[in-house]
Design a protein around this motif. Structure first.
Motif, short mmCIF file in Angstrom:
data_model
loop_
_atom_site.label_atom_id
_atom_site.label_comp_id
_atom_site.label_asym_id
_atom_site.label_seq_id
_atom_site.Cartn_x
_atom_site.Cartn_y
_atom_site.Cartn_z
N LEU A 76 33.82 -21.95 79.67
CA LEU A 76 33.22 -20.81 78.98
C LEU A 76 31.73 -21.07 78.75
N TRP A 77 31.40 -22.29 78.33
CA TRP A 77 30.00 -22.62 78.09
C TRP A 77 29.18 -22.51 79.38
N SER A 78 29.80 -22.83 80.51
CA SER A 78 29.07 -22.73 81.77
C SER A 78 28.64 -21.28 82.01
N LEU A 83 25.70 -20.57 79.71
CA LEU A 83 24.46 -21.17 80.20
C LEU A 83 23.86 -20.33 81.32
N ALA A 84 24.72 -19.84 82.21
CA ALA A 84 24.22 -18.99 83.30
C ALA A 84 23.56 -17.74 82.75
N SER A 85 24.16 -17.15 81.73
CA SER A 85 23.56 -15.96 81.10
C SER A 85 22.20 -16.28 80.49
N GLN A 86 22.12 -17.44 79.87
CA GLN A 86 20.92 -17.81 79.13
C GLN A 86 19.76 -18.22 80.05
N PHE A 87 20.10 -18.98 81.10
CA PHE A 87 19.03 -19.57 81.91
C PHE A 87 19.00 -19.08 83.37
N LEU A 106 34.59 -17.68 88.46
CA LEU A 106 35.16 -17.81 87.11
C LEU A 106 35.81 -16.52 86.63
N LEU A 107 35.63 -15.45 87.37
CA LEU A 107 36.35 -14.21 87.05
C LEU A 107 37.85 -14.38 87.22
N ASP A 108 38.25 -15.37 88.01
CA ASP A 108 39.67 -15.63 88.27
C ASP A 108 40.18 -16.83 87.50
N ASP A 109 39.42 -17.27 86.50
CA ASP A 109 39.84 -18.43 85.72
C ASP A 109 41.19 -18.17 85.05
N ARG A 110 41.95 -19.22 84.84
CA ARG A 110 43.28 -19.09 84.22
C ARG A 110 43.19 -18.76 82.73
N ASN A 111 42.02 -18.97 82.15
CA ASN A 111 41.84 -18.71 80.72
C ASN A 111 41.16 -17.36 80.50
N VAL A 152 37.53 -17.34 79.24
CA VAL A 152 36.57 -17.71 80.29
C VAL A 152 36.31 -16.52 81.20
N ARG A 153 37.35 -15.79 81.55
CA ARG A 153 37.17 -14.61 82.41
C ARG A 153 36.26 -13.59 81.75
N ILE A 154 36.46 -13.39 80.45
CA ILE A 154 35.62 -12.43 79.72
C ILE A 154 34.16 -12.92 79.70
N ALA A 155 33.98 -14.22 79.47
CA ALA A 155 32.63 -14.79 79.46
C ALA A 155 31.97 -14.64 80.82
N ALA A 156 32.75 -14.81 81.88
CA ALA A 156 32.21 -14.66 83.23
C ALA A 156 31.77 -13.21 83.48
N GLU A 157 32.56 -12.27 83.02
CA GLU A 157 32.19 -10.85 83.17
C GLU A 157 30.88 -10.56 82.46
N ARG A 158 30.75 -11.07 81.24
CA ARG A 158 29.52 -10.85 80.49
C ARG A 158 28.33 -11.48 81.20
N SER A 159 28.55 -12.70 81.68
CA SER A 159 27.47 -13.39 82.37
C SER A 159 27.01 -12.63 83.61
N LEU A 160 27.97 -12.14 84.36
CA LEU A 160 27.62 -11.41 85.59
C LEU A 160 26.87 -10.12 85.27
N ARG A 161 27.21 -9.49 84.18
CA ARG A 161 26.47 -8.29 83.78
C ARG A 161 25.02 -8.61 83.51
N VAL A 162 24.82 -9.73 82.83
CA VAL A 162 23.44 -10.15 82.51
C VAL A 162 22.69 -10.53 83.79
N LEU A 163 23.35 -11.29 84.65
CA LEU A 163 22.70 -11.79 85.86
C LEU A 163 22.34 -10.67 86.82
N THR A 164 23.24 -9.72 86.97
CA THR A 164 22.97 -8.62 87.91
C THR A 164 21.92 -7.66 87.38
N ALA A 165 21.72 -7.68 86.07
CA ALA A 165 20.71 -6.81 85.48
C ALA A 165 19.34 -7.46 85.45
N SER A 166 19.30 -8.76 85.73
CA SER A 166 18.03 -9.49 85.63
C SER A 166 17.15 -9.23 86.83
#
Length: 233
Positions: free
Chosen positions: A190-192, A195-199, A211-216, A219-233
């Motif tokens: 999840l922290w990974s 970090l991707a969102s932040q940096f 990580l969208l397919d993570d078993r947890n 983590v999947r939710i965090a990956a979705e949020r991160s991807l939203r941030v990354l694709t908007a950057s």
């Protein structure tokens, strides 16, 4: 502290607390409580009493003296004694000294804290890692990262990861992401994402997407949020 119907706290007069502490007929627990309460008093006499207790032959008393000293307005004046207790023979005293140096932000304790990372006691390594987060220097990254990867105790590895997370930077985040995105600990995966969102940037989308397919679920939710941030950057 309530001891046999007698409450000992910061509101008692200094003279009463000193009388209790210096009376060898009093139960040890009562004297310890009085010593802790003396830490809230700002006068020179209480400082001298606490400082003397830091060198007591009684390890328990040294530990309570540390806890009293960190509360005292003149605590920083005791810096040499606090640094010396990082290498006390008693593990509990060393742990307490480590915490106190971190609470006071004593930069001079930094190298001593690094030495404690080599301790045979996992509890001391754990506390030292937490304290190092307060006294962090950039060269500390590799040593802490090595503990995260190789320490034999899970609790120590987690403590190392927490310190690394709190001190992650644009220089270090990719190395952390590479390790954490495949870590067995869900919180690290999840922290990974965080970090991707932040940096990170748009170029990092491919490494986050698996990580969208993570078993947890978290983590999947965090990956979705991160991807939203990354694709908007």
């Amino acid at each position: 502290m309530l001891h046999k119907g007698f409450r000992i706290d910061d509101y008692l007069p200094t003279e009463v607390l000193l009388r209790i502490f210096h009376d060898p007929r009093q139960p040890r627990e009562k004297r310890w409580a009085a010593l802790l309460a003396l830490g809230s008093k700002g006068d020179g006499e209480t400082y001298a009493v606490i400082q003397e207790a830091l060198t007591s032959p009684d390890a328990q008393l040294r530990r309570y003296a540390l806890e009293a000293m960190v509360r005292h307005p003149r605590a920083r004046e005791a810096e040499p004694a606090l640094l010396a207790l990082l290498f006390d023979l008693d593990d509990h005293v060393r742990q307490t000294a480590c915490k106190v140096c971190g609470q006071l932000g004593l930069e001079s304790a930094h190298d001593g804290i690094l030495q404690l990372l080599k301790s045979e006691s996992p509890e001391i390594r754990d506390v030292a890692l937490n304290t190092l987060g307060h006294l962090w220097r950039e060269p500390d990254f590799e040593r802490v990262f090595d503990l995260y990867r190789h320490d034999g105790r899970r609790t120590v590895r987690i403590a190392a990861a927490k310190t690394l997370r709190s001190r992650a930077s644009a220089r270090t985040w990719r190395k952390l992401f590479g390790a954490w995105s495949v870590d067995r600990e869900a919180r690290h995966r999840l922290w990974s994402c965080e970090l991707a969102s932040q940096f990170g940037g748009r170029a990092d989308v491919p490494v986050v997407r698996p990580l969208l397919d993570d078993r947890n679920r978290n983590v999947r939710i965090a990956a979705e949020r991160s991807l939203r941030v990354l694709t908007a950057s």
